[in-house]
Structure formats: structure tokens, C-alpha cells
Design a protein around this motif. Structure first.
Motif, PDB file in Angstrom:
ATOM      1  N   LEU A 106      -3.049 -12.884  -2.469  1.00 15.07           N
ATOM      2  CA  LEU A 106      -3.068 -12.052  -3.666  1.00 15.07           C
ATOM      3  C   LEU A 106      -3.238 -10.585  -3.297  1.00 15.07           C
ATOM      4  O   LEU A 106      -4.154 -10.224  -2.553  1.00 15.07           O
ATOM      5  N   LEU A 107      -2.347  -9.747  -3.824  1.00 16.95           N
ATOM      6  CA  LEU A 107      -2.459  -8.302  -3.702  1.00 16.95           C
ATOM      7  C   LEU A 107      -2.780  -7.753  -5.094  1.00 16.95           C
ATOM      8  O   LEU A 107      -2.005  -7.950  -6.039  1.00 16.95           O
ATOM      9  N   ILE A 108      -3.922  -7.101  -5.224  1.00 12.74           N
ATOM     10  CA  ILE A 108      -4.366  -6.569  -6.515  1.00 12.74           C
ATOM     11  C   ILE A 108      -4.239  -5.054  -6.492  1.00 12.74           C
ATOM     12  O   ILE A 108      -4.721  -4.390  -5.565  1.00 12.74           O
ATOM     13  N   ILE A 109      -3.589  -4.525  -7.513  1.00 14.87           N
ATOM     14  CA  ILE A 109      -3.417  -3.077  -7.634  1.00 14.87           C
ATOM     15  C   ILE A 109      -4.395  -2.573  -8.674  1.00 14.87           C
ATOM     16  O   ILE A 109      -4.293  -2.897  -9.855  1.00 14.87           O
ATOM     17  N   GLY A 110      -5.374  -1.785  -8.241  1.00 15.90           N
ATOM     18  CA  GLY A 110      -6.320  -1.190  -9.173  1.00 15.90           C
ATOM     19  C   GLY A 110      -7.756  -1.579  -8.891  1.00 15.90           C
ATOM     20  O   GLY A 110      -8.090  -2.769  -8.859  1.00 15.90           O
ATOM     21  N   GLY A 111      -8.615  -0.582  -8.705  1.00 16.80           N
ATOM     22  CA  GLY A 111     -10.020  -0.808  -8.391  1.00 16.80           C
ATOM     23  C   GLY A 111     -10.933  -0.517  -9.557  1.00 16.80           C
ATOM     24  O   GLY A 111     -12.044  -0.007  -9.363  1.00 16.80           O
TER      25      GLY A 111
ATOM     26  N   VAL B 139      -6.113  -2.865  -3.510  1.00 15.48           N
ATOM     27  CA  VAL B 139      -5.873  -1.475  -3.148  1.00 15.48           C
ATOM     28  C   VAL B 139      -6.128  -0.587  -4.356  1.00 15.48           C
ATOM     29  O   VAL B 139      -5.779  -0.924  -5.483  1.00 15.48           O
ATOM     30  N   GLU B 140      -6.781   0.541  -4.097  1.00 18.76           N
ATOM     31  CA  GLU B 140      -7.100   1.528  -5.129  1.00 18.76           C
ATOM     32  C   GLU B 140      -6.807   2.906  -4.556  1.00 18.76           C
ATOM     33  O   GLU B 140      -7.299   3.252  -3.486  1.00 18.76           O
ATOM     34  N   LYS B 141      -5.985   3.677  -5.270  1.00 10.51           N
ATOM     35  CA  LYS B 141      -5.548   4.959  -4.723  1.00 10.51           C
ATOM     36  C   LYS B 141      -6.666   5.992  -4.646  1.00 10.51           C
ATOM     37  O   LYS B 141      -6.567   6.960  -3.885  1.00 10.51           O
ATOM     38  N   ASP B 142      -7.742   5.794  -5.412  1.00  4.61           N
ATOM     39  CA  ASP B 142      -8.875   6.716  -5.386  1.00  4.61           C
ATOM     40  C   ASP B 142     -10.141   5.936  -5.043  1.00  4.61           C
ATOM     41  O   ASP B 142     -10.099   5.055  -4.206  1.00  4.61           O
ATOM     42  N   ASP B 143     -11.236   6.253  -5.701  1.00  2.77           N
ATOM     43  CA  ASP B 143     -12.475   5.504  -5.505  1.00  2.77           C
ATOM     44  C   ASP B 143     -12.553   4.383  -6.524  1.00  2.77           C
ATOM     45  O   ASP B 143     -11.885   4.414  -7.567  1.00  2.77           O
ATOM     46  N   LEU B 144     -13.374   3.400  -6.275  1.00  6.46           N
ATOM     47  CA  LEU B 144     -13.634   2.358  -7.255  1.00  6.46           C
ATOM     48  C   LEU B 144     -14.178   2.990  -8.540  1.00  6.46           C
ATOM     49  O   LEU B 144     -15.023   3.885  -8.489  1.00  6.46           O
ATOM     50  N   ALA B 145     -13.670   2.531  -9.664  1.00  6.33           N
ATOM     51  CA  ALA B 145     -14.151   2.981 -10.986  1.00  6.33           C
ATOM     52  C   ALA B 145     -14.036   4.488 -11.182  1.00  6.33           C
ATOM     53  O   ALA B 145     -14.764   5.064 -11.989  1.00  6.33           O
ATOM     54  N   GLN B 146     -13.111   5.119 -10.479  1.00  2.00           N
ATOM     55  CA  GLN B 146     -13.039   6.578 -10.583  1.00  2.00           C
ATOM     56  C   GLN B 146     -12.477   7.042 -11.920  1.00  2.00           C
ATOM     57  O   GLN B 146     -12.722   8.174 -12.333  1.00  2.00           O
TER      58      GLN B 146
ATOM     59  N   THR C 277     -10.022   1.154  -0.566  1.00  4.02           N
ATOM     60  CA  THR C 277      -9.992   2.337  -1.426  1.00  4.02           C
ATOM     61  C   THR C 277      -9.197   3.435  -0.732  1.00  4.02           C
ATOM     62  O   THR C 277      -8.913   3.363   0.470  1.00  4.02           O
ATOM     63  N   ARG C 278      -8.829   4.447  -1.515  1.00  5.77           N
ATOM     64  CA  ARG C 278      -7.986   5.540  -1.015  1.00  5.77           C
ATOM     65  C   ARG C 278      -6.722   4.999  -0.357  1.00  5.77           C
ATOM     66  O   ARG C 278      -6.198   5.530   0.621  1.00  5.77           O
ATOM     67  N   THR C 279      -6.215   3.913  -0.918  1.00  7.54           N
ATOM     68  CA  THR C 279      -4.995   3.282  -0.425  1.00  7.54           C
ATOM     69  C   THR C 279      -4.071   3.039  -1.614  1.00  7.54           C
ATOM     70  O   THR C 279      -4.470   2.415  -2.593  1.00  7.54           O
ATOM     71  N   GLU C 280      -2.870   3.545  -1.536  1.00  8.11           N
ATOM     72  CA  GLU C 280      -1.959   3.512  -2.681  1.00  8.11           C
ATOM     73  C   GLU C 280      -0.790   2.572  -2.427  1.00  8.11           C
ATOM     74  O   GLU C 280      -0.239   2.531  -1.323  1.00  8.11           O
ATOM     75  N   LEU C 281      -0.435   1.806  -3.450  1.00  4.42           N
ATOM     76  CA  LEU C 281       0.811   1.045  -3.387  1.00  4.42           C
ATOM     77  C   LEU C 281       1.973   2.013  -3.573  1.00  4.42           C
ATOM     78  O   LEU C 281       2.061   2.719  -4.581  1.00  4.42           O
TER      79      LEU C 281
ATOM     80  N   VAL D  46       7.650 -14.338  -1.481  1.00  2.00           N
ATOM     81  CA  VAL D  46       6.548 -13.402  -1.220  1.00  2.00           C
ATOM     82  C   VAL D  46       6.978 -11.987  -1.605  1.00  2.00           C
ATOM     83  O   VAL D  46       8.170 -11.686  -1.764  1.00  2.00           O
ATOM     84  N   TRP D  47       5.979 -11.150  -1.781  1.00  2.00           N
ATOM     85  CA  TRP D  47       6.200  -9.713  -1.957  1.00  2.00           C
ATOM     86  C   TRP D  47       6.008  -9.019  -0.628  1.00  2.00           C
ATOM     87  O   TRP D  47       5.071  -9.342   0.117  1.00  2.00           O
ATOM     88  N   HIS D  48       6.873  -8.050  -0.313  1.00  2.00           N
ATOM     89  CA  HIS D  48       6.646  -7.135   0.793  1.00  2.00           C
ATOM     90  C   HIS D  48       6.262  -5.801   0.191  1.00  2.00           C
ATOM     91  O   HIS D  48       7.024  -5.222  -0.599  1.00  2.00           O
ATOM     92  N   ALA D  49       5.061  -5.329   0.523  1.00  2.87           N
ATOM     93  CA  ALA D  49       4.526  -4.124  -0.109  1.00  2.87           C
ATOM     94  C   ALA D  49       4.291  -3.031   0.924  1.00  2.87           C
ATOM     95  O   ALA D  49       3.738  -3.286   2.002  1.00  2.87           O
ATOM     96  N   GLN D  50       4.728  -1.831   0.571  1.00  3.95           N
ATOM     97  CA  GLN D  50       4.483  -0.652   1.389  1.00  3.95           C
ATOM     98  C   GLN D  50       3.281   0.084   0.816  1.00  3.95           C
ATOM     99  O   GLN D  50       3.268   0.466  -0.357  1.00  3.95           O
ATOM    100  N   LEU D  51       2.278   0.308   1.672  1.00  2.00           N
ATOM    101  CA  LEU D  51       1.066   0.999   1.258  1.00  2.00           C
ATOM    102  C   LEU D  51       0.963   2.341   1.965  1.00  2.00           C
ATOM    103  O   LEU D  51       1.622   2.574   2.985  1.00  2.00           O
ATOM    104  N   SER D  52       0.160   3.215   1.427  1.00  2.00           N
ATOM    105  CA  SER D  52      -0.068   4.486   2.105  1.00  2.00           C
ATOM    106  C   SER D  52      -0.716   4.226   3.458  1.00  2.00           C
ATOM    107  O   SER D  52      -1.329   3.178   3.686  1.00  2.00           O
ATOM    108  N   GLY D  53      -0.573   5.187   4.364  1.00  2.00           N
ATOM    109  CA  GLY D  53      -1.059   4.978   5.721  1.00  2.00           C
ATOM    110  C   GLY D  53      -0.117   4.158   6.571  1.00  2.00           C
ATOM    111  O   GLY D  53      -0.531   3.596   7.592  1.00  2.00           O
ATOM    112  N   GLN D  54       1.155   4.065   6.124  1.00  2.00           N
ATOM    113  CA  GLN D  54       2.200   3.347   6.853  1.00  2.00           C
ATOM    114  C   GLN D  54       1.824   1.883   7.102  1.00  2.00           C
ATOM    115  O   GLN D  54       2.083   1.329   8.172  1.00  2.00           O
TER     116      GLN D  54
END
Length: 479
Positions: A6-11, A32-39, A167-171, A180-188
Motif C-alpha cells: 500500500l502506498l498512501i498519499i497524504g500525512g 508519503v507526505e510532501k510537507d510535515d505531518l498534519a501541516q 515526510t517531505r516526500t512528494e508523489l 501494480v503501480w510504479h510511482a516516482q517520488l521526490s528524491g529520485q
């Protein structure tokens, strides 16, 4: 390539609750959450665990009953951050008829049958009100929550059960490749997942259309809610629910010992980036309080404000206050890897939402989130004795704050310290180096803002110089 069930988008609260439940069921999880949790939205609530008294007016009986059930669960599983709160409901002319208010409260209590909450406020709860507002007053109970800590504790529990919380990781993008899904995340970083849960809150549509290139049958309705914090307007621990002539209700809640929290507004917006309070909203909230309380507010007394954009399920209602607060889970019809998107939802019902989401995805396993304590919530009879021993060398206000924040995990925060100086550097307002280290190591905190506004609310009590000193310290230890 790393693979997950499972890949979950949103913290936010929905994403972390799903991560926790999935981890308990034995699934491999990456959140993965592009900012901080609950930001964003999940730290911008009215800080309540409640059934939603006003939702009865719109016939949302299922939602209210579920929320009241979840309220009871949270009172037992997170007693350190979820606490009973007595509400005072004064009646003013030009609002709902008194008989309707009384009938609504009776139904609310019936739906909450068996609740552990009392229904009586203590002290002279009429005193802060204007004389003309003291004649017709009703009482009921709900609960207060540290919303951002509830999110963090769900994430902590998920991580301790094997989930990865990034955290600080963006889809950036994802595509189906067979099953399956192949997902590209920030940080290569590239990962694969059998299923994706889109719990991006107000960005749910952006993730669907922009990152996943998928269509949706459901639509999100973006509603901004703003709150103000002012110096305490009364003595006592009771809160007030204030009916307004426009049909809305505004909460006035004791906050962080020295303040009163007032909110919320409901303003339609077109983008999540519009989460900023306006002068009109500040004026509205001051006027809402001034209609009831003897002490009159001005916008100049606001010491802090915050805004969040709620992503509600668009049920076609034109009036923002009438839009449903119930959630909708949409499972994509396309063959292959599963995609489930979350529309709407409340902090109170996140656990139930998570269970339904995973059932819809067919993720089976042990389902035990119901009465499973959140980190620090396993309060035992002798715990009070431990707090008394801390009070022998630690100021009582600090003991109380740490206990309310961390519950039994206060032992991990304090460690073997027996003197204040052994807690390390004091940054101000009772924040010591030992607590900062704990938050960085165990609760995903990275910046001063993470610590001062989401892991704690000490930003209300610290000077600008103290905040800057904390920022400098965190930069040094992160090197």
C-alpha cells in the motif's frame, strides 16, 4: 525497486489512520507526505472530538451516531490528548427556536446512549455571558483533542508496526503496470505498490488528475475554515457554542491555559493555497463572540490565527454549512492495481474511515484498532505515582504539559533525568533539549515550526528570539 502492499498519499489524519490500520493488518505500507505531518487541514481544526450536534439539523444521523461511537473509543485509547469538555449553549433571539435546540440536544444524548461523558459544566458558567443571554442555557458534553498530535501518534504507531512514514516526500507521478503501480517520488526514488490510497485532502483532485492521470466520479468541495486565538475571555474550563443569525455556529473554547480559541468560518475557495485568514473573517469571529459575551473583543487582541481548507465531498448543496461532513470512498473501476480516493471526513471518524477503506481494498488481517491504545494512551493505575515523583524536581506545569502530550511515553522523553539541568538546554516556555531530541527521533519533527506548532503549541508562549535559537539548534544537529 522497493515494493509495498500500500502506498498512501497524504500525512493528515485520514492517511495516518489508514497507515496504522493497514500495518496492524500486516500489510507493508509506505506513506508519503510532501510537507510535515498534519501541516495543513488536520492541524487547523476546532480541536474537537464530537458527534456534530448541528449535523442533526441536516439529517446526518448515521454520521453523528458513528462519530459519537468514535468519540468514546478515542476517550479510552488516547486519554492523554483527548479529554472531556463541557459545552454551554446560550440561546439568542433570531436563531433556532428554543424547542428545536432542546429537541436536538435530547436526540444527541440518545444517540450517545452509554457515553462516559458528564453533561454538567462546573462553576458559574453564566457569568461571562451578557445578562440577556443567561436566561436560556443548555448544557452538553463533547471532547477536546490535540489534533496534530492525534495525527502524529497514528503515524508513530504505524511506524512501530513496520510502516515507513516518509515526510517531505512528494508523489510526482504514478502509472499502472499490470497489477501494480510504479510511482516516482521526490528524491529520485521509485517504488511499486499493489494499491494506492489518495488521502491528499484538499489536493485529492490534483493527485487524481495531475499525478495519476485518472478521472473521478466524485468531486471535492473546498471550504476554508479560520480560527482566532485571543487572551482568555473567562475563568473556568467550559466551552461555549454560539449560534449566529446566519444559521452558523461558532465555538469558543479554553485553549492552552491562557487563551480562548474561537472558530470556525466557512468560506468556499478554489484552491488549497487560499488557507489564509482575511480581515473579514477576523471581524466575523470577533462579532460572533461579542454577540454573547460581556467582554468585547477587537481584532487587535488576536494573538494568533490559523486557517485550513477542508476537502468535503461535493453533494450539490449550495450553502457551505449544509454540505455533508460525511466521507465518501471512491474505488477506481479500472482493472489492475487498485486506487482508492478519500473525499471528506472528520478527525473524529478517521479510525472508522480507515477500517472501511481497507475493507474496500480487500486488505485483510487482524482488525484491532478499535480498543488499541495510541502511543502513550496505555495509562496504568500507578502512572499517577510516577508523575508525583517527577513533581519532586520538575515544575508542576511542565509535568502536566508533558503528561497531556505524551502520556506514558513521558518516560521516554525524560529518560533517566533526575534534575532539570540533566534535561539539557532550555529553549524557553518549558521546552528542553531532551524533548526536542525525542520529537526528532521518534515523531518525525525536523523544523522549529514542526515542534512549536504541531508537536506542541509552545509557539504561543515563546519569544521570537527563543524560536530562532531552536531553529539554529535543529540546523546544527541535522548536519
Amino acid at each position: 525497486m522497493e515494493s509495498f502492499d500500500l502506498l498512501i498519499i497524504g500525512g493528515g489524519i485520514n492517511g495516518t489512520a489508514i497507515a496504522r490500520d493497514a500495518s496492524i493488518r500486516g500489510a507493508t505500507v509506505l506513506l508519503v507526505e510532501k510537507d510535515d505531518l498534519a501541516q495543513h487541514t488536520s492541524s487547523a481544526s476546532s480541536k474537537l472530538i464530537h458527534g456534530g450536534l448541528r449535523y442533526l439539523e441536516y439529517g446526518e444521523f448515521r454520521l453523528v451516531r458513528e462519530a459519537l461511537k468514535e468519540r468514546e473509543i478515542l476517550l479510552r485509547t488516547a486519554p492523554h490528548i483527548v479529554r472531556p469538555l463541557s459545552f454551554v449553549l446560550p440561546h439568542a433571539g433570531g436563531t433556532r427556536p428554543w424547542w428545536m435546540v432542546r429537541a436536538g440536544l435530547l436526540l444527541y444524548r440518545l444517540l450517545a446512549w452509554g457515553s462516559s461523558l458528564p453533561s454538567v459544566a462546573r462553576g458559574d458558567y453564566r457569568a461571562p455571558l451578557k445578562p440577556e443571554m443567561r436566561d436560556r442555557v443548555a448544557l452538553y458534553s463533547d471532547a477536546l483533542v490535540d489534533d496534530s498530535r492525534l495525527v502524529v501518534l497514528n503515524a508513530v504507531d504505524a511506524a512501530e508496526r513496520g510502516a515507513e512514514i516518509a515526510t517531505r516526500t512528494e508523489l510526482l507521478s504514478a502509472e499502472r503496470v499490470g497489477d501494480v503501480w510504479h510511482a516516482q517520488l521526490s528524491g529520485q526514488r521509485t517504488v511499486s505498490a499493489k494499491a494506492i490510497v489518495n488521502a491528499a485532502g484538499p489536493w485529492v483532485a490534483d493527485v487524481l488528475g495531475g499525478r495519476l492521470s485518472e478521472d473521478s466520479r466524485s468531486r471535492a468541495r473546498l471550504i476554508k475554515g479560520s480560527h482566532i486565538v485571543v487572551p482568555a475571555m473567562w475563568e473556568g474550563e467550559q466551552a461555549y457554542i454560539l449560534q449566529q443569525p446566519d444559521g452558523r455556529v461558532v465555538f469558543a473554547i479554553p485553549y492552552e491555559g491562557q487563551f480562548t480559541l474561537i472558530g470556525t468560518t466557512e468560506v468556499p475557495v478554489s484552491s488549497p493555497d487560499e488557507a489564509t485568514i482575511t480581515a473579514q473573517e477576523s471581524d466575523y469571529l470577533c462579532a460572533a463572540a461579542n454577540r454573547y459575551f460581556e467582554r468585547q473583543l477587537t481584532p487587535g487582541e488576536i494573538v494568533w490565527s490559523y486557517s485550513g481548507v477542508r476537502s468535503l465531498y461535493d453533494d450539490g448543496e449550495t450553502d457551505p454549512k449544509a454540505v455533508t461532513r460525511d466521507y465518501r470512498l471512491e474505488l477506481d473501476d479500472d482493472p489492475g492495481a487498485a486506487l482508492l480516493s478519500v473525499f471528506g471526513g472528520k478527525i473524529t471518524t478517521a479510525r472508522a474511515l480507515a477500517a472501511e477503506a481497507l475493507d474496500r481494498l480487500g486488505i485483510e488481517g487482524r482488525k484491532s484498532t478499535g480498543w488499541s491504545a495510541l502511543p502513550g494512551g496505555d495509562i496504568y493505575p500507578a502512572f499517577n505515582d510516577y508523575l508525583i515523583s517527577l513533581s519532586e524536581w520538575m515544575p508542576q506545569p511542565l509535568v502536566g504539559r508533558l503528561a497531556r502530550s505524551y502520556g506514558t511515553r513521558i518516560k521516554q522523553v525524560v529518560g533517566d533525568a533526575l534534575l532539570l539541568k540533566t534535561l539539557g538546554r532550555h529553549f524557553g516556555a518549558g521546552l528542553y533539549e531532551a524533548e526536542v531530541r525525542y520529537l526528532v527521533r521518534h515523531e518525525f519533527a525536523r523544523t522549529a515550526e514542526d515542534i512549536l506548532w504541531r508537536r506542541t503549541k509552545l509557539g504561543l508562549h515563546m519569544s521570537e528570539a527563543e524560536c530562532k535559537a531552536l531553529s539554529s539548534y535543529l540546523r546544527q544537529v541535522s548536519r
